[in-house]
Design a protein around this motif. Structure first.
Motif, short mmCIF file in Angstrom:
data_model
loop_
_atom_site.label_atom_id
_atom_site.label_comp_id
_atom_site.label_asym_id
_atom_site.label_seq_id
_atom_site.Cartn_x
_atom_site.Cartn_y
_atom_site.Cartn_z
N GLU A 98 0.80 -1.24 0.01
CA GLU A 98 -0.08 0.20 0.01
C GLU A 98 0.84 1.17 0.17
O GLU A 98 0.52 2.27 -0.70
CB GLU A 98 -1.05 0.22 1.16
CG GLU A 98 -2.00 1.33 1.19
CD GLU A 98 -3.03 0.97 2.04
OE1 GLU A 98 -3.87 2.03 2.04
OE2 GLU A 98 -3.25 -0.14 2.56
N ARG A 116 0.62 4.07 -2.88
CA ARG A 116 0.22 5.57 -2.49
C ARG A 116 1.29 6.51 -2.96
O ARG A 116 0.74 7.75 -2.93
CB ARG A 116 -0.19 5.39 -0.77
CG ARG A 116 -1.30 4.81 -0.37
CD ARG A 116 -1.63 5.22 1.08
NE ARG A 116 -3.21 4.65 1.06
CZ ARG A 116 -4.34 5.35 0.70
NH1 ARG A 116 -4.18 6.30 -0.10
NH2 ARG A 116 -5.44 4.81 1.16
N ARG A 161 -10.21 8.50 -6.40
CA ARG A 161 -11.37 7.91 -5.78
C ARG A 161 -11.01 6.83 -4.77
O ARG A 161 -11.70 6.56 -3.74
CB ARG A 161 -12.34 7.26 -6.95
CG ARG A 161 -11.48 6.19 -7.58
CD ARG A 161 -12.28 5.48 -8.78
NE ARG A 161 -13.89 5.22 -8.48
CZ ARG A 161 -15.05 5.54 -8.78
NH1 ARG A 161 -14.81 6.02 -10.16
NH2 ARG A 161 -16.07 5.22 -8.54
N LEU A 162 -9.57 6.65 -4.82
CA LEU A 162 -9.28 5.24 -3.71
C LEU A 162 -8.37 6.12 -2.63
O LEU A 162 -7.72 5.58 -1.98
CB LEU A 162 -8.47 4.22 -4.43
CG LEU A 162 -9.25 3.56 -5.43
CD1 LEU A 162 -8.31 2.29 -5.78
CD2 LEU A 162 -10.49 2.85 -4.74
N SER A 163 -8.55 7.52 -2.46
CA SER A 163 -7.53 8.37 -1.67
C SER A 163 -7.93 8.27 -0.15
O SER A 163 -7.27 8.60 0.76
CB SER A 163 -7.40 9.57 -2.25
OG SER A 163 -8.50 10.33 -2.20
N ALA A 164 -9.38 7.80 0.12
CA ALA A 164 -9.71 7.83 1.15
C ALA A 164 -9.06 6.62 2.25
O ALA A 164 -8.35 5.73 1.50
CB ALA A 164 -11.14 7.53 1.43
N ASN A 199 -9.28 3.89 4.02
CA ASN A 199 -9.08 2.52 3.86
C ASN A 199 -9.56 2.12 2.49
O ASN A 199 -9.73 0.67 2.40
CB ASN A 199 -10.23 1.87 5.01
CG ASN A 199 -9.65 2.12 6.36
OD1 ASN A 199 -8.52 1.80 6.66
ND2 ASN A 199 -10.76 2.61 7.24
N ASP A 200 -9.95 2.88 1.68
CA ASP A 200 -10.38 2.49 0.33
C ASP A 200 -9.30 1.74 -0.41
O ASP A 200 -9.86 0.73 -1.30
CB ASP A 200 -11.10 3.63 -0.19
CG ASP A 200 -12.22 4.20 0.24
OD1 ASP A 200 -12.79 3.54 1.24
OD2 ASP A 200 -12.85 5.26 -0.51
N PHE A 201 -8.15 2.13 -0.51
CA PHE A 201 -7.28 1.52 -1.45
C PHE A 201 -7.05 0.14 -1.05
O PHE A 201 -6.90 -0.97 -1.95
CB PHE A 201 -6.03 2.14 -1.37
CG PHE A 201 -4.98 1.90 -2.37
CD1 PHE A 201 -5.40 1.89 -3.82
CD2 PHE A 201 -3.67 1.26 -2.13
CE1 PHE A 201 -4.47 1.57 -4.57
CE2 PHE A 201 -3.01 0.93 -3.11
CZ PHE A 201 -3.44 1.03 -4.27
N LEU A 250 -9.06 -1.96 0.46
CA LEU A 250 -10.08 -2.71 0.24
C LEU A 250 -10.25 -3.13 -1.12
O LEU A 250 -10.70 -4.12 -1.38
CB LEU A 250 -11.36 -1.82 0.84
CG LEU A 250 -12.88 -2.47 0.54
CD1 LEU A 250 -12.82 -3.91 1.30
CD2 LEU A 250 -13.87 -1.53 1.19
N ALA A 251 -9.86 -1.77 -1.79
CA ALA A 251 -10.14 -2.06 -3.46
C ALA A 251 -9.32 -3.42 -3.85
O ALA A 251 -9.61 -4.30 -4.74
CB ALA A 251 -9.65 -0.90 -4.04
N LEU A 293 -14.54 -0.60 -10.67
CA LEU A 293 -14.09 0.07 -9.49
C LEU A 293 -13.61 1.51 -9.93
O LEU A 293 -13.53 2.48 -9.06
CB LEU A 293 -12.80 -0.35 -8.62
CG LEU A 293 -13.51 -1.51 -7.80
CD1 LEU A 293 -12.04 -2.13 -7.21
CD2 LEU A 293 -14.34 -1.02 -6.79
#
Length: 200
Positions: free
Chosen positions: A138, A142, A150-153, A155-157, A159-160, A187
């Protein structure tokens, strides 16, 4: 101390593989073979199949991988190392590094296992190691995540990645890659060429 490989090719034997770099060559061959064998036959595949695929004898195999957990851990470490190398490349892009990550998801049953190592009943004692490796993956990605992606939150990355890994199923490499890319597409995430780091 040098190592000698076992069987391969013509006559079923490989010439003595002496020299100071023999151990490193054998280790690389074993990791590559383990990745392929685990992908084809699952994490329960016999270790002897890895030795045969790598063209080395059982003794060489057990010097590098004393047990199955060691073989799985070695594949995981090499997968993560390649993703980190891809992320450090001066020309790296988020889509490009995702392509390397996706290649490892498609090619490596052990890597899929890493992402779900906290599931109850896992017989491989890699949970603590898996957590550290997941964090490294991660962090590497990052570095290139565009601001406002859209995946910057928080826990989102992670999880994706886990969601895509669940989609990586199928009897052939082509089918697994198709499933992975379809999952990223659903996604709304762009992925570069699916290939190992340094691959053509």
């Amino acid at each position: 101390m040098t190592e000698q490989t076992g069987q391969t090719g013509q006559g079923g034997r490989r010439p003595a593989n002496d020299g100071p770099k023999a151990a490193a060559r054998n280790h690389a061959a074993l990791v590559s073979a383990a990745r392929e064998v685990f992908a084809e036959h699952g994490l329960e595949a016999p270790l002897s199949a890895i030795a045969r695929r790598a063209g080395v004898g059982q003794g060489v195999l057990y010097r590098h991988f004393p047990d199955r957990t060691a073989a799985v851990a070695a594949v995981l470490e090499e997968n993560v190392r390649q993703i980190e190398q891809a992320a450090e490349d001066e020309d790296a892009t988020f889509a490009g590094v995702l392509g390397v990550l996706t290649w490892h998801l498609v090619e490596s049953a052990a890597f899929i296992g890493l992402l779900h190592a906290d599931r109850a009943g896992s017989r491989f004692d890699i949970r603590a190691h898996a957590s550290a490796l997941s964090e490294r993956v991660e962090r590497a990605l990052r570095k290139h995540l565009p601001e406002g992606h859209r995946l910057s939150a928080a826990n989102d990355f992670g999880l994706a990645i886990a969601m895509v890994s669940v989609a990586v199923t199928g009897p052939t490499r082509e089918k697994r890659e198709h499933q992975a890319l379809a999952a990223w597409r659903l996604l709304g995430v762009e992925v570069g060429t699916v290939r190992p780091y340094g691959g053509g």
